[in-house]
Scaffold this active site. Structure first.
Site, PDB file in Angstrom:
ATOM      1  N   LYS A  25      51.704  -2.247  24.618  1.00  0.00           N
ATOM      2  CA  LYS A  25      52.199  -1.808  24.421  1.00  0.00           C
ATOM      3  C   LYS A  25      52.199  -0.784  24.984  1.00  0.00           C
ATOM      4  O   LYS A  25      53.181  -0.176  25.637  1.00  0.00           O
ATOM      5  CB  LYS A  25      52.050  -1.380  22.189  1.00  0.00           C
ATOM      6  CG  LYS A  25      52.684   0.025  22.808  1.00  0.00           C
ATOM      7  CD  LYS A  25      51.960   0.570  21.307  1.00  0.00           C
ATOM      8  CE  LYS A  25      50.244   1.464  21.760  1.00  0.00           C
ATOM      9  NZ  LYS A  25      49.746   2.150  20.206  1.00  0.00           N
ATOM     10  N   ASP A  52      57.449  -0.965  19.024  1.00  0.00           N
ATOM     11  CA  ASP A  52      57.398   0.593  19.247  1.00  0.00           C
ATOM     12  C   ASP A  52      58.147   0.234  20.940  1.00  0.00           C
ATOM     13  O   ASP A  52      58.517   1.417  21.575  1.00  0.00           O
ATOM     14  CB  ASP A  52      55.623   0.489  19.136  1.00  0.00           C
ATOM     15  CG  ASP A  52      55.458   1.338  18.450  1.00  0.00           C
ATOM     16  OD1 ASP A  52      55.661   0.492  17.421  1.00  0.00           O
ATOM     17  OD2 ASP A  52      53.730   1.693  18.821  1.00  0.00           O
ATOM     18  N   ASN A  96      57.260   4.935  13.891  1.00  0.00           N
ATOM     19  CA  ASN A  96      56.559   5.363  14.404  1.00  0.00           C
ATOM     20  C   ASN A  96      55.812   5.367  15.514  1.00  0.00           C
ATOM     21  O   ASN A  96      54.515   4.501  15.429  1.00  0.00           O
ATOM     22  CB  ASN A  96      55.175   4.790  12.780  1.00  0.00           C
ATOM     23  CG  ASN A  96      54.112   5.839  12.425  1.00  0.00           C
ATOM     24  OD1 ASN A  96      53.854   6.262  12.997  1.00  0.00           O
ATOM     25  ND2 ASN A  96      53.453   4.800  12.102  1.00  0.00           N
ATOM     26  N   SER A 201      39.822  10.101  24.067  1.00  0.00           N
ATOM     27  CA  SER A 201      40.145   8.500  24.293  1.00  0.00           C
ATOM     28  C   SER A 201      41.050   8.541  26.224  1.00  0.00           C
ATOM     29  O   SER A 201      42.053   8.177  26.057  1.00  0.00           O
ATOM     30  CB  SER A 201      41.904   8.059  23.522  1.00  0.00           C
ATOM     31  OG  SER A 201      41.901   8.368  22.481  1.00  0.00           O
ATOM     32  N   ASP A 321      41.673   2.123  19.030  1.00  0.00           N
ATOM     33  CA  ASP A 321      42.118   0.913  18.676  1.00  0.00           C
ATOM     34  C   ASP A 321      41.902  -0.035  17.535  1.00  0.00           C
ATOM     35  O   ASP A 321      42.143  -1.291  17.219  1.00  0.00           O
ATOM     36  CB  ASP A 321      43.878   0.452  19.540  1.00  0.00           C
ATOM     37  CG  ASP A 321      45.056   1.470  19.751  1.00  0.00           C
ATOM     38  OD1 ASP A 321      44.554   2.712  19.246  1.00  0.00           O
ATOM     39  OD2 ASP A 321      45.428   1.732  20.134  1.00  0.00           O
ATOM     40  N   GLU A 349      48.789   5.173  12.541  1.00  0.00           N
ATOM     41  CA  GLU A 349      50.013   4.974  11.279  1.00  0.00           C
ATOM     42  C   GLU A 349      49.365   5.345  10.090  1.00  0.00           C
ATOM     43  O   GLU A 349      50.820   5.586   9.286  1.00  0.00           O
ATOM     44  CB  GLU A 349      49.878   3.464  11.945  1.00  0.00           C
ATOM     45  CG  GLU A 349      50.757   2.957  12.399  1.00  0.00           C
ATOM     46  CD  GLU A 349      49.390   2.950  14.473  1.00  0.00           C
ATOM     47  OE1 GLU A 349      48.858   4.025  14.313  1.00  0.00           O
ATOM     48  OE2 GLU A 349      50.076   2.283  15.371  1.00  0.00           O
ATOM     49  N   ARG A 352      43.007   5.452   9.287  1.00  0.00           N
ATOM     50  CA  ARG A 352      42.517   4.245   9.323  1.00  0.00           C
ATOM     51  C   ARG A 352      41.036   5.030   8.768  1.00  0.00           C
ATOM     52  O   ARG A 352      40.475   3.877   8.690  1.00  0.00           O
ATOM     53  CB  ARG A 352      42.270   4.357  10.468  1.00  0.00           C
ATOM     54  CG  ARG A 352      43.963   3.940  11.376  1.00  0.00           C
ATOM     55  CD  ARG A 352      43.905   3.670  12.890  1.00  0.00           C
ATOM     56  NE  ARG A 352      45.129   2.593  12.818  1.00  0.00           N
ATOM     57  CZ  ARG A 352      45.483   2.304  14.546  1.00  0.00           C
ATOM     58  NH1 ARG A 352      44.930   2.675  15.475  1.00  0.00           N
ATOM     59  NH2 ARG A 352      46.651   1.442  14.358  1.00  0.00           N
ATOM     60  N   HIS A 395      50.108  -2.333  11.355  1.00  0.00           N
ATOM     61  CA  HIS A 395      49.878  -3.558  12.337  1.00  0.00           C
ATOM     62  C   HIS A 395      47.811  -3.558  12.515  1.00  0.00           C
ATOM     63  O   HIS A 395      47.564  -4.569  12.016  1.00  0.00           O
ATOM     64  CB  HIS A 395      50.358  -3.242  13.248  1.00  0.00           C
ATOM     65  CG  HIS A 395      50.044  -2.494  14.472  1.00  0.00           C
ATOM     66  ND1 HIS A 395      49.690  -2.608  15.362  1.00  0.00           N
ATOM     67  CD2 HIS A 395      50.053  -1.006  14.426  1.00  0.00           C
ATOM     68  CE1 HIS A 395      49.752  -1.494  16.406  1.00  0.00           C
ATOM     69  NE2 HIS A 395      49.264  -0.328  15.365  1.00  0.00           N
ATOM     70  N   ARG A 396      47.181  -2.713  12.411  1.00  0.00           N
ATOM     71  CA  ARG A 396      46.098  -3.062  12.900  1.00  0.00           C
ATOM     72  C   ARG A 396      45.032  -3.612  11.783  1.00  0.00           C
ATOM     73  O   ARG A 396      44.692  -4.134  11.576  1.00  0.00           O
ATOM     74  CB  ARG A 396      45.155  -2.234  13.435  1.00  0.00           C
ATOM     75  CG  ARG A 396      46.232  -1.685  14.678  1.00  0.00           C
ATOM     76  CD  ARG A 396      45.346  -1.246  16.494  1.00  0.00           C
ATOM     77  NE  ARG A 396      46.150  -1.130  17.413  1.00  0.00           N
ATOM     78  CZ  ARG A 396      47.041  -2.411  18.249  1.00  0.00           C
ATOM     79  NH1 ARG A 396      45.787  -3.017  18.420  1.00  0.00           N
ATOM     80  NH2 ARG A 396      47.498  -1.556  18.758  1.00  0.00           N
ATOM     81  N   LYS A 421      55.157  -3.789  14.844  1.00  0.00           N
ATOM     82  CA  LYS A 421      55.044  -2.785  15.843  1.00  0.00           C
ATOM     83  C   LYS A 421      54.063  -3.239  17.517  1.00  0.00           C
ATOM     84  O   LYS A 421      54.817  -2.862  17.917  1.00  0.00           O
ATOM     85  CB  LYS A 421      53.536  -1.701  14.925  1.00  0.00           C
ATOM     86  CG  LYS A 421      53.915  -0.473  15.121  1.00  0.00           C
ATOM     87  CD  LYS A 421      52.620   1.022  14.624  1.00  0.00           C
ATOM     88  CE  LYS A 421      53.321   1.910  15.263  1.00  0.00           C
ATOM     89  NZ  LYS A 421      52.438   3.018  16.576  1.00  0.00           N
TER      90      LYS A 421
HETATM   91  O1  LIG Z   1      48.321   6.261  25.079  1.00  0.00           O
HETATM   92  C1  LIG Z   1      48.604   5.294  24.807  1.00  0.00           C
HETATM   93  O2  LIG Z   1      48.934   4.204  25.126  1.00  0.00           O
HETATM   94  C2  LIG Z   1      47.955   5.227  22.845  1.00  0.00           C
HETATM   95  C3  LIG Z   1      46.438   5.882  23.104  1.00  0.00           C
HETATM   96  C4  LIG Z   1      45.775   5.927  21.068  1.00  0.00           C
HETATM   97  O3  LIG Z   1      46.394   7.040  21.160  1.00  0.00           O
HETATM   98  P1  LIG Z   1      44.971   8.239  21.127  1.00  0.00           P
HETATM   99  O4  LIG Z   1      44.957   9.295  22.744  1.00  0.00           O
HETATM  100  O5  LIG Z   1      45.949   9.455  19.821  1.00  0.00           O
HETATM  101  O6  LIG Z   1      44.284   7.925  20.655  1.00  0.00           O
HETATM  102  C5  LIG Z   1      45.764   4.939  21.205  1.00  0.00           C
HETATM  103  O7  LIG Z   1      45.129   5.143  20.010  1.00  0.00           O
HETATM  104  C6  LIG Z   1      47.145   4.386  20.728  1.00  0.00           C
HETATM  105  O8  LIG Z   1      47.689   2.951  20.632  1.00  0.00           O
HETATM  106  C7  LIG Z   1      48.139   4.096  22.507  1.00  0.00           C
HETATM  107  C1  LIG Z   2      47.662   4.358  17.252  1.00  0.00           C
HETATM  108  C2  LIG Z   2      48.714   3.193  17.114  1.00  0.00           C
HETATM  109  O1  LIG Z   2      50.100   3.720  17.827  1.00  0.00           O
HETATM  110  P1  LIG Z   2      50.943   4.605  18.438  1.00  0.00           P
HETATM  111  O2  LIG Z   2      49.463   5.706  18.049  1.00  0.00           O
HETATM  112  O3  LIG Z   2      51.280   5.024  19.588  1.00  0.00           O
HETATM  113  O4  LIG Z   2      51.408   5.488  17.202  1.00  0.00           O
HETATM  114  C3  LIG Z   2      48.395   1.878  17.467  1.00  0.00           C
HETATM  115  O5  LIG Z   2      48.940   0.963  18.287  1.00  0.00           O
HETATM  116  O6  LIG Z   2      47.073   1.423  16.844  1.00  0.00           O
END
Ligand SMILES: O=C(O)C1=C[C@@H](OP(=O)(O)O)[C@@H](O)[C@H](O)C1
Ligand SMILES: C=C(OP(=O)(O)O)C(=O)O
Length: 448
Positions: A25, A52, A96, A201, A321, A349, A352, A395-396, A421
């Site tokens: 994704k 997404d 979302n 992250s 994630d 989402e 969590r 989804h997770r 998602k």
């Molecule tokens: O940049 C990205 O593709 C993502 C960054 C992460 O979010 P955070 O930076 O908010 O933790 C992750 O949780 C999300 O699913 C995808």
């Molecule tokens: C946090 C997630 O998605 P996003 O922030 O892109 O909505 C995810 O895919 O676990």
């Protein structure tokens, strides 16, 4: 999909190789947007088709970019406009999807606007102020339409973004940094970000820089990761192959770790991956699973015969994630597991932290949330309570908790369709484990 899905335990150990896991994704949405900002055509392969990424495709179409979509061969061709927005106004509905809302807010600031950006009710609770403030500093006009700091909003600019230097204090999401960096080459003076404090992250920011460089951007980072410089310039269209999704690989690797005598291999994903979540295999390794990782394959097998999974104390800030994969795995360990430094799970989402605490507790675990850490103590008698798992439109939650049901009877997943998602075919892939659970290799207990 039905309203509820009962997960029946696997009848035996499994041995399975997955060589067609759907695309990432995070990489799909980055590559689509950069292809649109580039000059000339790009063809992306291995594209993920899920809610997404459909939101990103839909948004690019509404912004006026020409797209050719071939879902059957997982390919998309995008005609880029060299940093210009073809339509001066548009309304974007982004569900979302954090990756869409954050990166498109920054990208739309390149155009005149106003562009209207909104999502579902939960998206209106996911903060965006830490992106909007720096965007305003470099010339964007952003207006909140409802609550300050949250979508819906409008965005645009007079004559594009100036760029320059921005001081970034620690943010709740790396997606704000990703969004700024991706428009960096389109800023008149390029863009420099100075980080005061740790970048949350962080592997996602490194992924962003890698994809930007693949599309011809010039960027440099200092060794301590306190300063990133992106030069002004133009992205160049290209052919780009998207890796399988490492976060979604985690569920199958976790299943192999918890199911005695089992083994799972994911191909086209490994040490060379741009995704930090490949590191989850090492967490399973710390718990006693047998792990091998080459440049382009990851194999996880359950611990050697007679060995239980061990509880683990791990900082998951680099791969948040995977917290919902580790939580259910921790139920099968011989002691407590602590997941540290994951406070931003509260603004994803769903909350969590709360969702994990509620649902792991229903299965019989004791869960303590202390600040940004979660401590999970498995049920004292080692047996999970049969229960219907609420998934909170996340989804997770569905994907992670289904893993527990492969080993333990009575796990039901409520609203399983929430997997759309990022992984609409998730339960079909999970069925492959069932199909492989009577395979000769597994039946011989080859993995010890
Ligand atoms: O940049 C990205 O593709 C993502 C960054 C992460 O979010 P955070 O930076 O908010 O933790 C992750 O949780 C999300 O699913 C995808
Ligand atoms: C946090 C997630 O998605 P996003 O922030 O892109 O909505 C995810 O895919 O676990």
């Amino acid at each position: 999909m039905p309203d509820q899905l009962a997960i029946t335990p696997l009848p035996a150990a499994f041995d399975l190789t997955i060589d067609d896991l759907p695309g990432s994704k995070s990489l799909t949405n980055r590559a689509l947007l950069l292809a649109a900002l580039a000059t000339g055509q790009s063809t992306l392969t291995g594209v993920l088709f899920s809610d997404d990424t459909r939101h990103m495709l839909d948004a690019l179409g509404r912004l006026g970019f020409a797209l050719t979509i071939d879902e059957g061969s997982r390919a998309v061709t995008v005609t880029g406009q060299g940093g210009a927005m073809p339509r001066p106004q548009a309304e974007l509905h982004l569900g979302n999807s954090g990756t869409c809302v954050r990166s498109l807010t920054a990208a739309c600031a390149l155009g005149e606007g106003p562009y209207r950006i909104d999502g579902i009710a939960r998206m209106r609770e996911r903060p965006i102020g830490e992106l909007v403030e720096p965007l305003r500093q470099i010339g964007a006009d952003v207006q909140y339409l409802d609550n300050a700091g949250y979508p819906p909003l409008t965005v645009g600019s007079r004559g594009g973004l100036a760029g320059g230097e921005l001081i970034m204090r620690p943010t709740l999401s790396s997606q704000f940094i990703t969004a700024l960096l991706m428009v960096g080459p389109c800023c008149r003076a390029g863009l420099t970000l100075r980080f005061e404090g740790a970048v949350t992250s962080r592997p996602y920011v490194e992924m962003t820089l890698s994809v930007m460089e693949a599309f011809g951007a010039r960027a440099s980072v200092d060794e301590a990761f306190t300063r990133v410089r992106v030069e002004a310039g133009t992205y160049a269209g290209r052919a780009y192959a998207i890796e399988p999704d490492a976060s979604n690989a985690s569920y199958f690797l976790a299943a192999a770790a918890v199911m005695p005598g089992s083994r799972c291999t994911i191909t086209n994903l490994g040490k060379a991956s741009l995704q930090g979540d490949v590191g989850f295999a090492e967490v399973l390794g710390q718990m006693g699973a047998q792990v091998t990782m080459s440049d382009d394959a990851i194999t996880v097998a359950s611990p050697a015969t007679g060995q239980p999974l061990r509880g683990v104390d791990v900082d998951l800030n680099r791969m948040p994630d995977t917290a919902q994969t580790l939580g259910p795995v921790a139920l099968f360990a011989d002691g407590p597991t602590t997941i540290r430094n994951v406070g931003n799970l509260r603004v994803k989402e769903t909350d969590r932290m709360a969702a994990l605490q509620n649902e792991l507790t229903k299965l019989g675990a004791t869960v303590d949330v202390v600040g940004d850490d979660l401590r999970i103590t498995p049920p004292g008698d080692g047996k999970l309570r049969p229960t219907a798992i609420d998934t909170y439109d996340d989804h997770r939650m569905a994907m992670g908790f289904a893993v527990a049901g492969l080993r333990s009877p009575g796990v039901v997943i409520n609203d399983p369709a929430c997997v759309n998602k990022t992984f609409p075919d998730y339960f079909d892939y999970l069925d492959r484990l069932r199909g492989a659970s009577a395979s000769p290799a597994a039946a011989q207990g080859r993995m010890g």
